[in-house]
Design a protein around this motif. Structure first.
Motif, PDB file in Angstrom:
ATOM      1  N   ALA A   1     -14.010 -16.598  -8.883  1.00 37.86           N
ATOM      2  CA  ALA A   1     -13.949 -15.406  -9.121  1.00 37.86           C
ATOM      3  C   ALA A   1     -13.760 -14.526  -8.028  1.00 37.86           C
ATOM      4  O   ALA A   1     -13.144 -13.435  -8.206  1.00 37.86           O
ATOM      5  CB  ALA A   1     -15.430 -14.819  -9.617  1.00 37.86           C
ATOM      6  N   PHE A   2     -14.072 -14.844  -6.664  1.00 39.84           N
ATOM      7  CA  PHE A   2     -13.734 -14.092  -5.581  1.00 39.84           C
ATOM      8  C   PHE A   2     -12.120 -13.934  -5.493  1.00 39.84           C
ATOM      9  O   PHE A   2     -11.501 -12.858  -5.271  1.00 39.84           O
ATOM     10  CB  PHE A   2     -14.144 -14.907  -4.290  1.00 39.84           C
ATOM     11  N   PHE A   3     -11.407 -15.168  -5.652  1.00 41.06           N
ATOM     12  CA  PHE A   3      -9.931 -15.073  -5.428  1.00 41.06           C
ATOM     13  C   PHE A   3      -9.419 -14.281  -6.742  1.00 41.06           C
ATOM     14  O   PHE A   3      -8.257 -13.629  -6.511  1.00 41.06           O
ATOM     15  CB  PHE A   3      -9.393 -16.447  -5.525  1.00 41.06           C
ATOM     16  N   LEU A   4      -9.980 -14.233  -7.768  1.00 43.53           N
ATOM     17  CA  LEU A   4      -9.546 -13.365  -9.023  1.00 43.53           C
ATOM     18  C   LEU A   4      -9.551 -12.008  -8.788  1.00 43.53           C
ATOM     19  O   LEU A   4      -8.677 -11.144  -9.047  1.00 43.53           O
ATOM     20  CB  LEU A   4     -10.053 -13.954 -10.360  1.00 43.53           C
ATOM     21  N   HIS A   5     -10.886 -11.637  -7.891  1.00 41.67           N
ATOM     22  CA  HIS A   5     -11.112 -10.386  -7.495  1.00 41.67           C
ATOM     23  C   HIS A   5     -10.198  -9.852  -6.610  1.00 41.67           C
ATOM     24  O   HIS A   5      -9.551  -8.537  -6.804  1.00 41.67           O
ATOM     25  CB  HIS A   5     -12.412 -10.184  -7.113  1.00 41.67           C
ATOM     26  N   LEU A   6      -9.629 -10.719  -5.609  1.00 40.60           N
ATOM     27  CA  LEU A   6      -8.544 -10.247  -4.572  1.00 40.60           C
ATOM     28  C   LEU A   6      -7.139 -10.093  -5.411  1.00 40.60           C
ATOM     29  O   LEU A   6      -6.458  -9.058  -5.234  1.00 40.60           O
ATOM     30  CB  LEU A   6      -8.401 -11.304  -3.686  1.00 40.60           C
ATOM     31  N   ALA A   7      -6.872 -10.850  -6.349  1.00 45.09           N
ATOM     32  CA  ALA A   7      -5.510 -10.665  -7.194  1.00 45.09           C
ATOM     33  C   ALA A   7      -5.662  -9.686  -7.847  1.00 45.09           C
ATOM     34  O   ALA A   7      -4.559  -8.847  -7.760  1.00 45.09           O
ATOM     35  CB  ALA A   7      -5.383 -11.958  -8.019  1.00 45.09           C
ATOM     36  N   THR A   8      -6.743  -9.001  -8.548  1.00 47.01           N
ATOM     37  CA  THR A   8      -6.803  -7.814  -9.159  1.00 47.01           C
ATOM     38  C   THR A   8      -6.632  -6.625  -8.199  1.00 47.01           C
ATOM     39  O   THR A   8      -6.005  -5.790  -8.522  1.00 47.01           O
ATOM     40  CB  THR A   8      -8.353  -7.652  -9.704  1.00 47.01           C
ATOM     41  N   GLU A   9      -7.186  -6.831  -7.107  1.00 48.90           N
ATOM     42  CA  GLU A   9      -6.943  -5.481  -6.056  1.00 48.90           C
ATOM     43  C   GLU A   9      -5.512  -5.373  -5.707  1.00 48.90           C
ATOM     44  O   GLU A   9      -4.740  -4.513  -5.465  1.00 48.90           O
ATOM     45  CB  GLU A   9      -7.900  -5.820  -4.905  1.00 48.90           C
ATOM     46  N   GLU A  10      -4.748  -6.611  -5.626  1.00 48.56           N
ATOM     47  CA  GLU A  10      -3.088  -6.885  -5.251  1.00 48.56           C
ATOM     48  C   GLU A  10      -2.613  -6.148  -6.426  1.00 48.56           C
ATOM     49  O   GLU A  10      -1.501  -5.457  -6.315  1.00 48.56           O
ATOM     50  CB  GLU A  10      -2.964  -8.058  -4.854  1.00 48.56           C
ATOM     51  N   LYS A  11      -3.187  -6.517  -7.705  1.00 49.91           N
ATOM     52  CA  LYS A  11      -2.123  -5.915  -8.793  1.00 49.91           C
ATOM     53  C   LYS A  11      -2.354  -4.378  -8.757  1.00 49.91           C
ATOM     54  O   LYS A  11      -1.459  -3.552  -9.201  1.00 49.91           O
ATOM     55  CB  LYS A  11      -2.975  -6.458 -10.126  1.00 49.91           C
TER      56      LYS A  11
END
Length: 154
Positions: free
Chosen positions: A43-53
């Motif tokens: 979930a942490f890495f997916l959260h970071l990916a969402t911020e990059e998007k």
């Protein structure tokens, strides 16, 4: 562009460079999420990916504001069969394709802002994603990041 110093790039080139880095970072974070065995780490890495998007969206927005030719590529529909023709295949039948969407209304920009962006009296450094940033803590200092802190980062 790796051999050109960032200081020699114009703003559009810098934004494109940032956009490329953001896209690479999304791929890395999503790969880390897939490889993670712990749900909270995933979930942490997916959260970071969402911020990059979000950063990709902002970079594309800036490109469209600064480069009219690039913006025209976003507003020009891609012809049916464009990709098949590029590799020598026949385009799909027209009945299968949905009609192209209507062109978006012309964007107006006033002082670097589109009319849908809220105007604010706050200076730009006090905004985060168009929303007011939280006020600084009483004991904080404007330069509090590592070696940037006054006094050598102690």
């Amino acid at each position: 562009m790796a051999d050109i110093p960032d200081s020699d790039l114009d703003d559009v080139a810098r934004i494109r460079l940032v956009l490329a880095r953001e896209l690479e970072t999304i791929n890395e974070y999503e790969a880390f999420a897939r490889a993670s065995s712990h749900p909270e780490v995933r979930a942490f890495f997916l959260h970071l990916a969402t911020e990059e998007k979000e950063h990709v969206s902002e970079a594309v927005h800036m490109l469209r504001m600064l480069d009219a030719h690039q913006d025209s590529r976003f507003t020009t529909p891609i012809a049916p069969g464009h990709f098949q023709q590029a590799v020598g295949e026949a385009p799909p039948p027209a009945a299968v394709l949905a009609p192209p969407p209507p062109p978006p209304p012309a964007r107006q920009v006033l002082n670097g802002r589109s009319p849908v962006e809220p105007l604010t009296a706050l200076p730009p450094q006090r905004l985060m994603y168009g929303l007011p940033a939280p006020p600084p803590a009483v004991e904080s200092h404007p330069l509090t990041v590592g070696s940037l802190r006054r006094g050598g980062g102690k």
